[in-house]
Design an enzyme around this catalytic site. Structure first.
Site, PDB file in Angstrom:
ATOM      1  CE  LYS A  37      35.906  -9.997  54.874  1.00  0.00           C
ATOM      2  NZ  LYS A  37      37.188 -10.018  55.610  1.00  0.00           N
ATOM      3  CG  ASP A  64      38.737 -13.363  55.233  1.00  0.00           C
ATOM      4  OD1 ASP A  64      39.452 -14.236  54.707  1.00  0.00           O
ATOM      5  OD2 ASP A  64      38.805 -12.152  54.931  1.00  0.00           O
ATOM      6  CG  LEU A  65      39.820 -17.125  60.851  1.00  0.00           C
ATOM      7  CD1 LEU A  65      39.784 -18.162  61.975  1.00  0.00           C
ATOM      8  CD2 LEU A  65      39.863 -15.731  61.433  1.00  0.00           C
ATOM      9  CE  LYS A  66      42.625 -12.598  53.411  1.00  0.00           C
ATOM     10  NZ  LYS A  66      41.662 -11.929  54.308  1.00  0.00           N
ATOM     11  CG  ASP A  69      50.899 -23.798  59.817  1.00  0.00           C
ATOM     12  OD1 ASP A  69      51.863 -24.588  59.712  1.00  0.00           O
ATOM     13  OD2 ASP A  69      50.770 -22.998  60.749  1.00  0.00           O
ATOM     14  CB  THR A 128      44.037  -6.759  46.534  1.00  0.00           C
ATOM     15  OG1 THR A 128      43.520  -6.727  47.858  1.00  0.00           O
ATOM     16  CG2 THR A 128      43.140  -7.571  45.645  1.00  0.00           C
ATOM     17  NE  ARG A 190      34.471   1.470  49.066  1.00  0.00           N
ATOM     18  CZ  ARG A 190      34.889   0.361  49.684  1.00  0.00           C
ATOM     19  NH1 ARG A 190      34.243  -0.777  49.507  1.00  0.00           N
ATOM     20  NH2 ARG A 190      35.944   0.390  50.475  1.00  0.00           N
ATOM     21  CD  GLN A 199      39.107  -2.446  48.955  1.00  0.00           C
ATOM     22  OE1 GLN A 199      39.988  -2.800  48.166  1.00  0.00           O
ATOM     23  NE2 GLN A 199      38.590  -3.253  49.846  1.00  0.00           N
ATOM     24  NE  ARG A 220      36.948   0.341  54.659  1.00  0.00           N
ATOM     25  CZ  ARG A 220      38.120   0.502  54.061  1.00  0.00           C
ATOM     26  NH1 ARG A 220      39.011   1.323  54.583  1.00  0.00           N
ATOM     27  NH2 ARG A 220      38.404  -0.152  52.954  1.00  0.00           N
TER      28      ARG A 220
HETATM   29  O1  C5P Z   1      35.427  -1.718  53.843  1.00  0.00           O
HETATM   30  P1  C5P Z   1      35.594  -2.549  52.610  1.00  0.00           P
HETATM   31  O2  C5P Z   1      34.303  -2.733  51.829  1.00  0.00           O
HETATM   32  O3  C5P Z   1      36.732  -2.072  51.751  1.00  0.00           O
HETATM   33  O4  C5P Z   1      35.969  -3.982  53.209  1.00  0.00           O
HETATM   34  C1  C5P Z   1      36.372  -5.030  52.412  1.00  0.00           C
HETATM   35  C2  C5P Z   1      36.636  -6.251  53.245  1.00  0.00           C
HETATM   36  O5  C5P Z   1      37.183  -7.227  52.391  1.00  0.00           O
HETATM   37  C3  C5P Z   1      37.632  -6.071  54.385  1.00  0.00           C
HETATM   38  O6  C5P Z   1      37.273  -7.023  55.401  1.00  0.00           O
HETATM   39  C4  C5P Z   1      38.946  -6.478  53.763  1.00  0.00           C
HETATM   40  O7  C5P Z   1      39.861  -6.998  54.703  1.00  0.00           O
HETATM   41  C5  C5P Z   1      38.494  -7.572  52.821  1.00  0.00           C
HETATM   42  N1  C5P Z   1      39.367  -7.814  51.695  1.00  0.00           N
HETATM   43  C6  C5P Z   1      39.723  -6.847  50.784  1.00  0.00           C
HETATM   44  N2  C5P Z   1      40.528  -7.152  49.733  1.00  0.00           N
HETATM   45  C7  C5P Z   1      40.950  -8.394  49.580  1.00  0.00           C
HETATM   46  C8  C5P Z   1      40.600  -9.395  50.467  1.00  0.00           C
HETATM   47  C9  C5P Z   1      39.788  -9.060  51.535  1.00  0.00           C
HETATM   48  O8  C5P Z   1      39.301  -5.692  50.899  1.00  0.00           O
HETATM   49  N3  C5P Z   1      41.703  -8.688  48.546  1.00  0.00           N
END
Ligand code: C5P
Length: 242
Positions: A37, A64-66, A69, A128, A190, A199, A220
C-alpha cells in the site's frame, strides 16, 4: 489444513514513513510479499515511477490516495492512477454517486488503454479518526458513524465500486450486506499481544478474516520489525491452521 488458500495474498503491507530506497530494501527483504500500500506521503515523494518500479518487481500496488473532488477531476485522477498499473485505488464515497460512477469508468478505461488488468476502486467511508461526538459537534451530522458508514457503502456499491476500506469492527455487518467478491479491506490489524501504537480498535488477522475482510492492511508491525520477513510470515501463519 490451510484456513485461507494463499495467506500471503491477503496481507497488504502499508509503506508509511519511508523513502524510496528504504521501500525497495524492505520489499526485497520480504520474499513472499505480494501486496503493497502506497499512501499520500510516499506517493507525493516517490511519484508514479515508484508504482512502476514496484510493479516491475512483481508486486501489486494498492494506491491509497483517497481522492475526493468534483466528478471531472475524480475521473481524470482515477484514470491516471489506473494507468500506473495500481490494482486498488481509494476514493471518498462522500464525493457522490456521479463522481464515483464516472471515476470507476475512467479507471477501467485507463487501465485497458495501457493493457493493465481492471483495477478495483475502493470506497473510503468515515475516517477512523472521527468520533461520534466530533461528527455531531463539528460537522453537525445527526447520523451515527455506523449509520453513515452503511449509507456511504451503499452509495459506493450502487455506483459500481468493487469494495471498501473499513475498520475491522465494521467488517461483519458490511460483509453480511455485500457478499464476495466485494472487497472489504481492513487496517487496524495486530497479532495477539502486539503493540497497538495509535490504533484503538484492532482485531487479529484471523478475527478480521472471520468477520469478512478479504484483505488486511498491516503497517508498522511489519515495517518496524527487526525482521520484517519473519513478521510478515507470522501474520500469514495466523491465517493457516497446521
Ligand atoms: O501501522 P498500521 O498497521 O497501524 O498501519 C495501518 C495503515 O492503514 C496505515 O497506512 C494507515 O494510514 C492506514 N489506515 C488506518 N486506518 C484507516 C484507514 C487507513 O490505519 N481507517
Amino acid at each position: 489444513m490451510t484456513l485461507v488458500p494463499n495467506p500471503a495474498e491477503k496481507i497488504i503491507v502499508a509503506l508509511d514513513g519511508m523513502n524510496e530506497t528504504e521501500v525497495i530494501e524492505l520489499v526485497q527483504q520480504i520474499p513472499k510479499l505480494s501486496w503493497i500500500k502506497i499512501g499520500l506521503e510516499l506517493f507525493v515523494s516517490g511519484g508514479p515511477h515508484l508504482v512502476n518500479n514496484l510493479r516491475n518487481m512483481g508486486k501489486q500496488v494498492f494506491l491509497d490516495l483517497k481522492f475526493h473532488d468534483i466528478p471531472t477531476t475524480m475521473s481524470k485522477a482515477c484514470r491516471q492512477a489506473a494507468m500506473t498499473g495500481a490494482r486498488l485505488i481509494t476514493v471518498h464515497a462522500c464525493s457522490g454517486s456521479k463522481a464515483l460512477f464516472e471515476a470507476n469508468q475512467a479507471a477501467l478505461e485507463g487501465a485497458a488503454e495501457v493493457g493493465f488488468p481492471p483495477p478495483t476502486l475502493l470506497a473510503v467511508t468515515v475516517l477512523t479518526s472521527w468520533s461520534n461526538d466530533d461528527f455531531s459537534n463539528e460537522l453537525l451530522i445527526a447520523q451515527s458513524i455506523n449509520e453513515r458508514v452503511r449509507l456511504l457503502t451503499d452509495l459506493a456499491v450502487a455506483s459500481g465500486l468493487g469494495g471498501c476500506v473499513c475498520s475491522p469492527l465494521e467488517a461483519k455487518e458490511l460483509r453480511s450486506l455485500n457478499p464476495s467478491p466485494f472487497e472489504i479491506i481492513t487496517p487496524g490489524i495486530r497479532l495477539k499481544g502486539g503493540e497497538r501504537q495509535d490504533q484503538s480498535r484492532v482485531m487479529t488477522p484471523l478475527e478480521a478474516v472471520e468477520a469478512g475482510a478479504s484483505k488486511l492492511v498491516v503497517g508498522r508491525s511489519i515495517t518496524q520489525s527487526e525482521n520484517p520477513s519473519e513478521a510478515f510470515n507470522s501474520f500469514c501463519r495466523e491465517l493457516t491452521i497446521a
